[in-house]
Every structure is written in C-alpha cells, then in structure tokens.
Design a protein around this motif. Structure first.
Motif, PDB file in Angstrom:
ATOM      1  N   PRO A 155    -123.766 -39.061 -90.309  1.00  0.00           N
ATOM      2  CA  PRO A 155    -122.923 -39.990 -90.954  1.00  0.00           C
ATOM      3  C   PRO A 155    -122.231 -39.257 -92.178  1.00  0.00           C
ATOM      4  O   PRO A 155    -122.764 -38.568 -92.851  1.00  0.00           O
ATOM      5  N   SER A 156    -120.827 -39.553 -92.090  1.00  0.00           N
ATOM      6  CA  SER A 156    -120.167 -38.607 -93.374  1.00  0.00           C
ATOM      7  C   SER A 156    -120.219 -39.493 -94.578  1.00  0.00           C
ATOM      8  O   SER A 156    -120.789 -40.639 -94.617  1.00  0.00           O
ATOM      9  N   PRO A 157    -120.210 -38.741 -95.747  1.00  0.00           N
ATOM     10  CA  PRO A 157    -120.242 -39.221 -96.923  1.00  0.00           C
ATOM     11  C   PRO A 157    -119.333 -40.528 -97.424  1.00  0.00           C
ATOM     12  O   PRO A 157    -119.956 -41.576 -97.864  1.00  0.00           O
ATOM     13  N   LYS A 158    -118.405 -40.390 -96.639  1.00  0.00           N
ATOM     14  CA  LYS A 158    -117.321 -41.675 -97.153  1.00  0.00           C
ATOM     15  C   LYS A 158    -117.963 -42.792 -96.212  1.00  0.00           C
ATOM     16  O   LYS A 158    -117.816 -43.878 -96.761  1.00  0.00           O
ATOM     17  N   GLU A 159    -118.389 -42.591 -95.179  1.00  0.00           N
ATOM     18  CA  GLU A 159    -119.148 -43.785 -94.400  1.00  0.00           C
ATOM     19  C   GLU A 159    -120.209 -44.380 -94.934  1.00  0.00           C
ATOM     20  O   GLU A 159    -120.299 -45.511 -95.168  1.00  0.00           O
ATOM     21  N   LEU A 160    -121.153 -43.712 -95.518  1.00  0.00           N
ATOM     22  CA  LEU A 160    -122.438 -43.805 -96.452  1.00  0.00           C
ATOM     23  C   LEU A 160    -122.017 -44.689 -97.753  1.00  0.00           C
ATOM     24  O   LEU A 160    -122.457 -45.563 -98.065  1.00  0.00           O
ATOM     25  N   ALA A 161    -120.899 -44.123 -98.300  1.00  0.00           N
ATOM     26  CA  ALA A 161    -120.244 -44.730 -99.522  1.00  0.00           C
ATOM     27  C   ALA A 161    -119.722 -46.239 -99.224  1.00  0.00           C
ATOM     28  O   ALA A 161    -119.986 -47.098 -99.993  1.00  0.00           O
ATOM     29  N   ALA A 162    -119.209 -46.361 -98.063  1.00  0.00           N
ATOM     30  CA  ALA A 162    -118.420 -47.555 -97.991  1.00  0.00           C
ATOM     31  C   ALA A 162    -119.742 -48.634 -97.455  1.00  0.00           C
ATOM     32  O   ALA A 162    -119.611 -49.659 -97.832  1.00  0.00           O
ATOM     33  N   ALA A 163    -120.661 -48.054 -96.943  1.00  0.00           N
ATOM     34  CA  ALA A 163    -121.673 -48.842 -96.429  1.00  0.00           C
ATOM     35  C   ALA A 163    -122.622 -49.513 -97.928  1.00  0.00           C
ATOM     36  O   ALA A 163    -123.043 -50.498 -98.025  1.00  0.00           O
ATOM     37  N   GLY A 164    -122.527 -48.408 -98.826  1.00  0.00           N
ATOM     38  CA  GLY A 164    -123.312 -48.870-100.076  1.00  0.00           C
ATOM     39  C   GLY A 164    -122.476 -49.983-100.860  1.00  0.00           C
ATOM     40  O   GLY A 164    -123.060 -50.654-101.654  1.00  0.00           O
ATOM     41  N   VAL A 165    -121.107 -49.934-100.735  1.00  0.00           N
ATOM     42  CA  VAL A 165    -120.307 -50.771-101.440  1.00  0.00           C
ATOM     43  C   VAL A 165    -120.503 -51.972-100.714  1.00  0.00           C
ATOM     44  O   VAL A 165    -120.417 -53.341-101.536  1.00  0.00           O
ATOM     45  N   VAL A 166    -120.695 -52.236 -99.361  1.00  0.00           N
ATOM     46  CA  VAL A 166    -120.919 -53.532 -98.549  1.00  0.00           C
ATOM     47  C   VAL A 166    -122.196 -54.005 -99.066  1.00  0.00           C
ATOM     48  O   VAL A 166    -122.350 -55.179 -99.497  1.00  0.00           O
ATOM     49  N   ALA A 167    -123.137 -53.232 -99.241  1.00  0.00           N
ATOM     50  CA  ALA A 167    -124.521 -53.522 -99.497  1.00  0.00           C
ATOM     51  C   ALA A 167    -124.784 -54.153-100.986  1.00  0.00           C
ATOM     52  O   ALA A 167    -125.347 -55.078-101.391  1.00  0.00           O
ATOM     53  N   ALA A 168    -123.878 -53.572-101.895  1.00  0.00           N
ATOM     54  CA  ALA A 168    -123.976 -53.955-103.379  1.00  0.00           C
ATOM     55  C   ALA A 168    -123.271 -55.157-103.199  1.00  0.00           C
ATOM     56  O   ALA A 168    -123.754 -56.183-104.107  1.00  0.00           O
ATOM     57  N   GLY A 169    -122.188 -55.590-102.655  1.00  0.00           N
ATOM     58  CA  GLY A 169    -121.395 -56.859-102.606  1.00  0.00           C
ATOM     59  C   GLY A 169    -122.470 -57.870-101.834  1.00  0.00           C
ATOM     60  O   GLY A 169    -122.587 -59.048-102.371  1.00  0.00           O
ATOM     61  N   LEU A 170    -123.224 -57.533-101.069  1.00  0.00           N
ATOM     62  CA  LEU A 170    -124.091 -58.407-100.407  1.00  0.00           C
ATOM     63  C   LEU A 170    -125.493 -58.777-101.191  1.00  0.00           C
ATOM     64  O   LEU A 170    -125.759 -59.923-101.270  1.00  0.00           O
ATOM     65  N   VAL A 171    -125.905 -57.746-101.919  1.00  0.00           N
ATOM     66  CA  VAL A 171    -126.728 -58.021-102.981  1.00  0.00           C
ATOM     67  C   VAL A 171    -126.482 -58.812-104.164  1.00  0.00           C
ATOM     68  O   VAL A 171    -127.063 -59.998-104.319  1.00  0.00           O
ATOM     69  N   GLY A 172    -125.361 -58.750-104.601  1.00  0.00           N
ATOM     70  CA  GLY A 172    -124.576 -59.820-105.542  1.00  0.00           C
ATOM     71  C   GLY A 172    -124.510 -61.208-104.815  1.00  0.00           C
ATOM     72  O   GLY A 172    -124.833 -61.887-105.564  1.00  0.00           O
ATOM     73  N   LEU A 173    -123.872 -61.314-103.702  1.00  0.00           N
ATOM     74  CA  LEU A 173    -123.894 -62.585-103.235  1.00  0.00           C
ATOM     75  C   LEU A 173    -125.210 -63.329-103.027  1.00  0.00           C
ATOM     76  O   LEU A 173    -125.425 -64.316-103.124  1.00  0.00           O
ATOM     77  N   VAL A 174    -126.260 -62.473-102.332  1.00  0.00           N
ATOM     78  CA  VAL A 174    -127.416 -63.190-102.365  1.00  0.00           C
ATOM     79  C   VAL A 174    -128.100 -63.576-103.402  1.00  0.00           C
ATOM     80  O   VAL A 174    -128.888 -64.654-103.582  1.00  0.00           O
ATOM     81  N   LEU A 175    -128.055 -62.688-104.632  1.00  0.00           N
ATOM     82  CA  LEU A 175    -128.617 -63.140-105.875  1.00  0.00           C
ATOM     83  C   LEU A 175    -127.870 -64.145-106.715  1.00  0.00           C
ATOM     84  O   LEU A 175    -128.595 -65.191-107.293  1.00  0.00           O
ATOM     85  N   LEU A 176    -126.785 -64.511-106.106  1.00  0.00           N
ATOM     86  CA  LEU A 176    -125.791 -65.674-106.826  1.00  0.00           C
ATOM     87  C   LEU A 176    -125.821 -66.900-106.266  1.00  0.00           C
ATOM     88  O   LEU A 176    -125.454 -68.062-106.807  1.00  0.00           O
ATOM     89  N   VAL A 177    -126.493 -67.043-104.973  1.00  0.00           N
ATOM     90  CA  VAL A 177    -126.707 -68.248-104.304  1.00  0.00           C
ATOM     91  C   VAL A 177    -127.574 -69.035-104.836  1.00  0.00           C
ATOM     92  O   VAL A 177    -128.975 -68.533-105.021  1.00  0.00           O
ATOM     93  N   PRO A 178    -127.512 -70.267-105.513  1.00  0.00           N
ATOM     94  CA  PRO A 178    -128.368 -71.059-105.987  1.00  0.00           C
ATOM     95  C   PRO A 178    -129.358 -71.698-104.968  1.00  0.00           C
ATOM     96  O   PRO A 178    -129.241 -71.875-103.995  1.00  0.00           O
ATOM     97  N   ASP A 179    -130.829 -71.778-105.587  1.00  0.00           N
ATOM     98  CA  ASP A 179    -131.843 -72.208-104.829  1.00  0.00           C
ATOM     99  C   ASP A 179    -131.672 -73.664-104.437  1.00  0.00           C
ATOM    100  O   ASP A 179    -131.339 -74.555-105.227  1.00  0.00           O
ATOM    101  N   SER A 180    -131.852 -74.041-103.184  1.00  0.00           N
ATOM    102  CA  SER A 180    -131.758 -75.482-102.917  1.00  0.00           C
ATOM    103  C   SER A 180    -132.932 -76.234-103.348  1.00  0.00           C
ATOM    104  O   SER A 180    -133.922 -75.652-103.192  1.00  0.00           O
ATOM    105  N   GLU A 181    -132.722 -77.836-103.532  1.00  0.00           N
ATOM    106  CA  GLU A 181    -134.096 -78.429-104.048  1.00  0.00           C
ATOM    107  C   GLU A 181    -134.467 -79.435-102.876  1.00  0.00           C
ATOM    108  O   GLU A 181    -133.294 -80.116-102.329  1.00  0.00           O
ATOM    109  N   GLY A 182    -135.529 -79.903-102.726  1.00  0.00           N
ATOM    110  CA  GLY A 182    -135.703 -80.935-101.814  1.00  0.00           C
ATOM    111  C   GLY A 182    -135.733 -80.631-100.351  1.00  0.00           C
ATOM    112  O   GLY A 182    -135.055 -79.761 -99.806  1.00  0.00           O
ATOM    113  N   PRO A 183    -135.960 -81.507 -99.474  1.00  0.00           N
ATOM    114  CA  PRO A 183    -136.179 -81.437 -98.023  1.00  0.00           C
ATOM    115  C   PRO A 183    -134.548 -81.647 -97.577  1.00  0.00           C
ATOM    116  O   PRO A 183    -134.017 -82.234 -98.115  1.00  0.00           O
TER     117      PRO A 183
END
Length: 277
Positions: free
Chosen positions: A93-121
C-alpha cells in the motif's frame, strides 16, 4: 479488564480485516460475483469464518470493557485491511493510501465516541419494522442504480454504502430482538437485509477498489444504525460542531482513498503474485 477488552477488540479487528481482504480477493474481477459461486471457494469461506471470529471477539470485548474503549478498536480493521489486501494482490500500500485510511479511521473514532449512550429498552412496532426495511431497501436500490453510471471507484463506494445501509438496518433489528421486542416474523425478516447486504458487498469488492469499498462500509453501517435508532427508537444523536467535523473528516478520507487506491483485478495479476492459500 479495560486493557484486556481493548486487546481482544484489536485482535477481533485483525480477524475482521483478514476476512474482508480474503473475500475481496475472490470477488474482485467478476462483473456479477454470485454467492453460490463464491460459496464454493475455500478462501472466500475462510474469509467468512474470519469475519465471524472477529465479530465474536468484539462481542466478548464489549462484555469486558466500556463501549468507548472497545468501539474505537473496531475502527482499526480499516488500517489492518489495506495492507492485508495489498499483500494478497502482490503489492505494497502506498503512503498516501495509508494516510487516507488514517483520516477515515480518525473521523470514525470521533463519530463513535460522540454518539450518546441510549437508555432503557428499545421497542419497535410491526409498522416500525416495515418502515425500517422499506427505507433501507429503497436507499439500497437507489445506491445500486447510481453505481451503474459512475467510475469503478465510485461504484465500489456506492455499492458498499448500499451494503452498509442494509447492515445498519440488520443491526437495528437485531438490537430490537435482543432487547426483548420479540415477534416471530421479525426473526424471519432478519435474513432478508443481511443477504442483500452480502450480495451488494461482494459486488462492491468486485469493482476492484478495496480501500474505498471497505471504508464506505465502515462509515455507512454505524451511521445508518444511529439514524434508524434516532428516527425509529427515539435514541439521542450527537449534536454540535464536533460530529460535523468528524463526518467531514471521514468523507475527505474516503475521497482521498478513491483517488489513491489502485484498481485491483484478478484478470491482470501482478508480476509477483502471492502463492494462493
């Protein structure tokens, strides 16, 4: 326990990435990869077993540690998958390819951490299930139709997004069943979006841009689940500037992947192809 949960989730991500890379290697290069044909390929089946193992480890990790630690580890599958897929195709994999994947991963981590926990059934009426399946089905069909008129990279992105929407609907329905809203026809309906998602994903893999298709899947699946959770289950959604910034980051990374990831084809193997498993 938290460290152990993170480690297990990380290993699970590796298994998931390996499974995706193996299945893409078998599906790529075929205009219409049929499931019946793929089911006769040992490497594709091995990929499916690896994905199931990764999913099982992720569930174990969720039982041992907090969601805020385990979920970001799941995003690492994108960073594992690109080198694995490239190795199968006899390249690095090229460095640019891996860098782009890193950007996607960083954005996904941010989205995952920002989603509030649901409460109740959670509860979803039969009409709600029909709405869930109908909206997901229409969105998937529209994305599939649009994929027929774009470049291979765009086709990979749209088909994988279609698959992610269907997987997100499946995950939402599964959550409803696990939380106690039991209905026999809910169970019967479950395989429909799951099977269609699998078909769409193999067609996305066949387009030849693995990084684009895998990143699009990783983005569409959780976002769809969050959207259905908010619209049909009344769950909270992240608000403010940070979620928007994280979403823009994932979008920018995916566009960069589309520009940097090479077109992979089994019909034109590299000069030094890896030995088949």
């Amino acid at each position: 326990m938290t460290v152990l949960a993170a480690a297990i989730a990380l290993v699970g991500s590796l298994f998931f990435a390996l499974g995706a890379a193996l299945q893409q290697f078998e599906a790529v290069g075929s205009a219409k990869p049929g499931l019946l044909a793929l089911l006769r390929k040992p490497r594709w089946l091995l990929g499916g077993a690896s994905i199931l193992t990764g999913g099982g480890l992720h569930i174990v990790a969720l039982g041992l540690g907090p969601l805020t630690v385990v979920q970001p580890m799941g995003v690492a599958s994108l960073l594992f998958a690109l080198p694995l897929a490239a190795t199968l195709h006899g390249r690095k994999p090229s460095p640019k390819e891996l860098a782009a994947a890193g950007v996607v991963a960083a954005g996904l981590v941010g989205l995952v951490l920002l989603v509030p926990d649901s409460e109740g059934p959670t509860y979803l009426s039969p009409n709600g299930v029909l709405t869930l399946l109908g909206v997901a089905g229409v969105a998937a069909v529209l994305l599939w139709a649009a994929s027929r008129a774009v470049s291979p990279a765009g086709r990979a992105a749209l088909l994988a997004t279609s698959s992610g929407v269907l997987y997100g609907a499946t995950a939402t329905l599964m959550r409803v069943l696990l939380d106690g809203t039991w209905n026999w026809w809910y169970v019967l309906a479950l395989p429909v979006p799951l099977l269609l998602a699998l078909v769409m994903l193999q067609r996305a893999y066949a387009a030849g841009h693995f990084g684009v298709s895998f990143a699009s899947l990783q983005i569409a699946d959780p976002l769809t689940a969050v959207a259905f959770g908010a619209l049909l289950l009344g769950e909270p959604v992240p608000t403010g500037v940070l979620p928007v910034a994280a979403a823009l980051l994932t979008a920018a990374g995916t566009v960069a992947l589309a520009r940097t990831s090479p077109l992979e084809s089994r019909n034109n193997p590299p000069a030094h192809s890896p030995t088949p498993l």
